[in-house]
Design an enzyme around this catalytic site. Structure first.
Site, short mmCIF file in Angstrom:
data_model
loop_
_atom_site.label_atom_id
_atom_site.label_comp_id
_atom_site.label_asym_id
_atom_site.label_seq_id
_atom_site.Cartn_x
_atom_site.Cartn_y
_atom_site.Cartn_z
N ASP A 149 -1.84 -44.37 -24.58
CA ASP A 149 -1.09 -43.17 -24.22
C ASP A 149 0.01 -42.96 -25.26
OD1 ASP A 149 -0.12 -40.98 -22.89
OD2 ASP A 149 0.76 -42.10 -21.22
N GLU A 159 -4.16 -39.14 -24.94
CA GLU A 159 -4.51 -40.38 -24.25
C GLU A 159 -6.02 -40.54 -24.14
OE1 GLU A 159 -3.70 -40.66 -20.00
OE2 GLU A 159 -3.23 -38.52 -19.96
#
Length: 353
Positions: free
Chosen positions: A8, A103
């Site tokens: 992420d 992500e």
């Protein structure tokens, strides 16, 4: 036992802006919207210290942080950087499932370098991202997607968290319910009303009880409370629709009350469409009335829909088609479906109402 990594990027859009404009570094920055209107698409960590977060109306963000610097989105730049990052992922495995521009899940159980340690792979990926893009990422490493996703958010920014099989049960039991991936604000509030505040509270409920209160999602909640998630990393997973909705503490009755909420929802949907490099031909307006009855109204076009203004115009028209709601509204939602991705997108629909 699978080895799953969730990567992420840290405050991705805002970090790109700070990278490209040295004058923004160390300052509270928000991407998207203006001081008068719009929604924050992303906030720097300096802005988050003031309580500014993504999906917050810009007017509220400026009240929380009067020195906030608002910059316009540059989706073409974010998409280019996202492609750079994806190339790094593909050096290690072809099992990469992007969730958005910033992500992705990676299954590194069998990877291209024959490395045994998923944590070592995650550290190498983080290092390569930093060296090649001058941006930081956080990583979660575990044996399933749910745990890897939650882990990546526990030590931000520029962190890494590993959840081993013998640690999973205790980790989930101690987790606050609002930190569970898949449990949004409305569901978390309902769970707290039922006395469910942690993973341990959730685990104490039977599957039948959870299904009674949360429908089909109850079975998912039952599984993740036990750190169970059998979903595979799917490189070619394609979302069929993109949408957002809001439940209101006080029912809405007039168009003047509904249109500002529809604008915020339309901006969130447009933001997600851009993140996923998608557009769609069908727009659906969802209405839930005071008495909990549901109504949906849809319209399909020959050209693709992608921008906030067009999505809002269509939703506003659907609000009156076939007639303006006769009952107070407790929930509004907008969904764009019949999607195309990347180079498959056709021209943007534009017309006045």
């Amino acid at each position: 036992m699978r080895k799953i990594i969730h990567i992420d990027m840290d405050a991705f859009y805002a970090s790109v802006e700070q990278r490209d404009n040295p004058a923004l570094r160390g300052k509270p920055v928000a991407v998207g919207g203006t001081k008068a209107r719009g929604v924050v698409a992303a906030a720097s960590y300096e802005a988050r210290q003031f309580g500014v977060y993504s999906a917050m109306p810009s007017s509220i963000a400026f009240r929380k942080c009067p020195t906030l610097i608002m910059v316009p989105t540059r989706f073409e730049v974010y998409q280019q950087v996202s492609r750079q990052i994806r190339e790094i992922f593909l050096r290690y495995t072809d099992l990469v499932e992007p969730l958005s521009l910033d992500e992705a899940y990676l299954d590194v159980t069998e990877n291209k370098f024959g490395l045994k340690s998923a944590m070592y792979i995650a550290l190498r990926i983080k290092q390569e991202i930093q060296q090649e893009t001058r941006l930081t990422a956080s990583a979660g490493v575990s044996f399933n997607k749910f745990l890897a996703k939650v882990a990546s958010g526990t030590n931000k920014p520029d962190g890494i968290t590993v959840i081993m099989p013998d640690e999973a049960e205790a980790f989930v039991e101690a987790l606050p319910i609002e930190k569970f991936y898949g449990i949004g604000d409305v569901t978390a509030a309902k769970m707290k009303q039922l006395g469910i505040h942690t993973g341990a509270d959730l685990k104490a409920r039977s599957e039948a009880d959870l299904r009674r209160h949360f429908g089909k999602s109850g079975s998912y909640f039952y599984q993740i409370a036990r750190a169970q998630d059998d979903r595979l990393v799917e490189p070619n997973r394609i979302r069929k629709s993109i949408g957002s909705e809001r439940t209101f503490g006080q029912d809405l009755e007039t168009e003047e009350e509904m249109l500002p909420e529809l604008r915020r929802i339309a901006e969130e949907v447009a933001y997600d469409l851009h993140r996923l490099e998608a557009s769609g031909k069908t727009v659906t307006l969802k209405l839930k009335y005071q008495d909990f009855t549901l109504n949906t109204r849809s319209k399909t076009f020959f050209s693709n829909v992608r921008t906030e203004d067009v999505i809002l115009d269509i939703a506003a028209e659907l609000l009156h088609s076939p007639a303006f709601p006769a009952k107070p509204i407790r929930l509004l939602g907008i969904t764009v479906s019949n999607l195309s991705y990347g180079q498959q997108q056709s021209g943007q629909l534009s017309f006045p109402f």
